[in-house]
Write an enzyme that holds these catalytic residues in place. Structure first.
Site, PDB file in Angstrom:
ATOM      1  N   ASN A 131      30.410  30.837  24.625  1.00  0.00           N
ATOM      2  CA  ASN A 131      30.702  32.263  24.656  1.00  0.00           C
ATOM      3  C   ASN A 131      31.794  32.663  23.666  1.00  0.00           C
ATOM      4  O   ASN A 131      31.966  33.851  23.382  1.00  0.00           O
ATOM      5  CB  ASN A 131      31.124  32.683  26.073  1.00  0.00           C
ATOM      6  CG  ASN A 131      29.939  32.934  26.972  1.00  0.00           C
ATOM      7  OD1 ASN A 131      28.973  33.580  26.578  1.00  0.00           O
ATOM      8  ND2 ASN A 131      29.984  32.411  28.176  1.00  0.00           N
ATOM      9  N   CYS A 199      32.438  34.601  36.015  1.00  0.00           N
ATOM     10  CA  CYS A 199      31.455  33.918  35.164  1.00  0.00           C
ATOM     11  C   CYS A 199      31.605  34.528  33.778  1.00  0.00           C
ATOM     12  O   CYS A 199      32.690  34.513  33.216  1.00  0.00           O
ATOM     13  CB  CYS A 199      30.046  34.028  35.739  1.00  0.00           C
ATOM     14  SG  CYS A 199      29.549  35.692  36.233  1.00  0.00           S
ATOM     15  N   GLY A 202      30.798  38.697  35.198  1.00  0.00           N
ATOM     16  CA  GLY A 202      31.484  38.864  36.481  1.00  0.00           C
ATOM     17  C   GLY A 202      30.715  39.673  37.494  1.00  0.00           C
ATOM     18  O   GLY A 202      31.328  40.262  38.383  1.00  0.00           O
ATOM     19  N   TRP A 203      29.355  39.675  37.390  1.00  0.00           N
ATOM     20  CA  TRP A 203      28.610  40.469  38.380  1.00  0.00           C
ATOM     21  C   TRP A 203      27.326  39.780  38.862  1.00  0.00           C
ATOM     22  O   TRP A 203      26.610  40.345  39.693  1.00  0.00           O
ATOM     23  CB  TRP A 203      28.294  41.851  37.843  1.00  0.00           C
ATOM     24  CG  TRP A 203      27.554  41.924  36.531  1.00  0.00           C
ATOM     25  CD1 TRP A 203      26.627  41.057  36.047  1.00  0.00           C
ATOM     26  CD2 TRP A 203      27.675  42.952  35.542  1.00  0.00           C
ATOM     27  NE1 TRP A 203      26.161  41.462  34.826  1.00  0.00           N
ATOM     28  CE2 TRP A 203      26.792  42.640  34.483  1.00  0.00           C
ATOM     29  CE3 TRP A 203      28.447  44.123  35.450  1.00  0.00           C
ATOM     30  CZ2 TRP A 203      26.662  43.434  33.362  1.00  0.00           C
ATOM     31  CZ3 TRP A 203      28.317  44.909  34.319  1.00  0.00           C
ATOM     32  CH2 TRP A 203      27.435  44.569  33.291  1.00  0.00           C
ATOM     33  N   ARG A 205      26.675  35.585  39.102  1.00  0.00           N
ATOM     34  CA  ARG A 205      27.162  34.422  39.831  1.00  0.00           C
ATOM     35  C   ARG A 205      28.444  34.730  40.583  1.00  0.00           C
ATOM     36  O   ARG A 205      28.660  34.243  41.705  1.00  0.00           O
ATOM     37  CB  ARG A 205      27.368  33.263  38.849  1.00  0.00           C
ATOM     38  CG  ARG A 205      26.080  32.720  38.271  1.00  0.00           C
ATOM     39  CD  ARG A 205      26.299  31.872  37.029  1.00  0.00           C
ATOM     40  NE  ARG A 205      26.607  32.671  35.852  1.00  0.00           N
ATOM     41  CZ  ARG A 205      26.674  32.183  34.615  1.00  0.00           C
ATOM     42  NH1 ARG A 205      26.456  30.885  34.413  1.00  0.00           N
ATOM     43  NH2 ARG A 205      26.948  32.966  33.591  1.00  0.00           N
ATOM     44  N   ARG A 245      17.900  43.654  37.596  1.00  0.00           N
ATOM     45  CA  ARG A 245      17.447  42.314  37.955  1.00  0.00           C
ATOM     46  C   ARG A 245      16.119  42.356  38.712  1.00  0.00           C
ATOM     47  O   ARG A 245      15.321  41.423  38.623  1.00  0.00           O
ATOM     48  CB  ARG A 245      18.496  41.609  38.804  1.00  0.00           C
ATOM     49  CG  ARG A 245      19.826  41.380  38.106  1.00  0.00           C
ATOM     50  CD  ARG A 245      19.714  40.348  37.024  1.00  0.00           C
ATOM     51  NE  ARG A 245      20.990  40.212  36.317  1.00  0.00           N
ATOM     52  CZ  ARG A 245      21.265  40.780  35.149  1.00  0.00           C
ATOM     53  NH1 ARG A 245      20.334  41.517  34.546  1.00  0.00           N
ATOM     54  NH2 ARG A 245      22.436  40.615  34.574  1.00  0.00           N
TER      55      ARG A 245
END
Length: 373
Positions: A131, A199, A202-203, A205, A245
């Site tokens: 990242n 992660c 941040g929304w 995992r 999702r």
């Protein structure tokens, strides 16, 4: 319940009062201005909680948003009154020249040399390093915090494993990794250490590890109302993109962004229910309703969009049916604020009758603040 008038079980003020947070140690940040704009972080709830780290808290919050991806600074999601330990959540830090988090002024107040902050990075170490190419980053262990990587796979790996029946071992490995992270968070909290979970964004995992950890720590979340509060807080309020999702957002469908995160999370809860022998007769009907509404109805998006801010904006872009925690309500798409009109004839919402979801074996152990005379 004080939150009844807004058609939602989760209300940040009442939930954190229930958890028993000390008044002088934390600050409620109200980020919505008079124009209904979210001034700190668009994907965070309208009101969230941060530690009262210094007199210059406004500057520290602003600096932290600048050095966290999508401005998702560390925010409180659970306070454990028995050990005074906290669970915070955020996104990955952005890359700096020193390869250290740019919000060290904020982070330095979350841990001490005696009680180190435990950072649960849901990614693998290799993924976190990758990242950095996109200006992302990760924390390094220091005198005041320890960093552990948990190798929880991303949304693409989860989707591939669910679509392929031959990848049963892969799915089991994915369940074990996220459950291990949640159990480690519980151990840290009971030992009195603050925990920071993140992660990349941040929304995804992060939401699952936060919710699963709290489910293990607090028996209130074993009730129907408590579980609704848990789900609304860690998924709905903190901006998990559930509509995206679930491939159920009108006119903006992107298959590459879909992933069965909701199914994954509910399966983990069912595992805990069986493993701990919890009496939760309401859970399977509630889970089936959640899955049915989210995945099976092509005309209705369960949360219509992916954060409190975007759901508020969605009233101008999408149809007229929205889910507000308890039931579908017909909203006026032209009004500035949500207004309750009437229930549609064919209500697909979750059944909320107490006799249907009531957990008769639950013995509440909830902190009730004493009224000041």
């Amino acid at each position: 319940h004080p939150s009844d008038h807004i058609h939602s079980v989760f209300h940040p003020i009442y939930e954190f009062i229930r958890q028993g947070i000390p008044e002088n140690d934390f600050i409620f940040v109200n980020q919505v201005n008079d124009d209904d704009e979210f001034t700190v972080c668009p994907s965070y709830p309208a009101t969230f909680v941060v530690p009262n780290v210094s007199k210059n808290i406004s500057r520290i919050i602003k600096l932290s948003t600048e050095w966290r991806k999508k401005k998702r600074l560390p925010a409180l999601t659970y306070y454990h009154k028995e050990t005074n330990a906290c669970i915070y959540r955020c996104s990955q830090p952005l890359l700096t020249l020193t390869k250290e988090p740019g919000d060290n002024d904020y982070m330095s107040n979350l841990g001490t040399t005696e009680k180190k902050l435990k950072i649960v990075d849901c990614r693998s170490g290799f993924s976190a390093s990758e990242n950095m190419v996109q200006m992302g980053g990760y924390e390094s262990s220091s005198d005041i915090y320890d960093v552990n990587f948990y190798n929880i796979e991303n949304i693409y790996s989860v989707r591939d494993a669910f679509e392929n029946d031959k990848k049963e071992e892969t799915r089991e490995r994915q369940y074990r990794s996220i459950i291990r992270a949640a159990k480690d968070v519980v151990l840290h909290i009971k030992a009195g250490h603050n925990v920071l979970i993140h992660c990349s964004d941040g929304w995804n995992r992060t939401a699952q590890v936060c919710a699963l950890s709290k489910f293990l720590l607090d028996p209130y979340y074993h009730t129907k109302r408590g579980f609704q509060c848990l789900f609304e807080m860690d998924f709905l309020a903190f901006g998990h993109p559930l509509a995206t999702r679930s491939f159920n957002i009108p006119r903006r469908r992107d298959f590459n962004s879909t992933s069965p995160i909701l199914s994954f999370f509910l399966t983990c809860i069912h595992h805990f229910q069986s493993d701990l022998n919890l009496d939760m007769p309401w859970f399977l009907p509630l889970a089936n309703s959640l899955l049915s509404i989210t995945y099976n109805d092509p005309k209705v998006s369960f949360f219509i969009d992916n954060s409190p801010f975007s759901r508020c904006s969605a009233r101008q872009d999408y149809g007229r049916y929205f889910l507000r925690g308890r039931s579908f309500v017909l909203c006026d798409s032209d009004s500035r604020r949500w207004t309750f009109k009437r229930k549609p004839k064919n209500t697909l919402a979750l059944r909320t009758e107490l006799d249907f979801f009531f957990n008769p074996s639950f013995k509440p152990r909830i902190h009730v603040p004493k009224s000041k005379k």
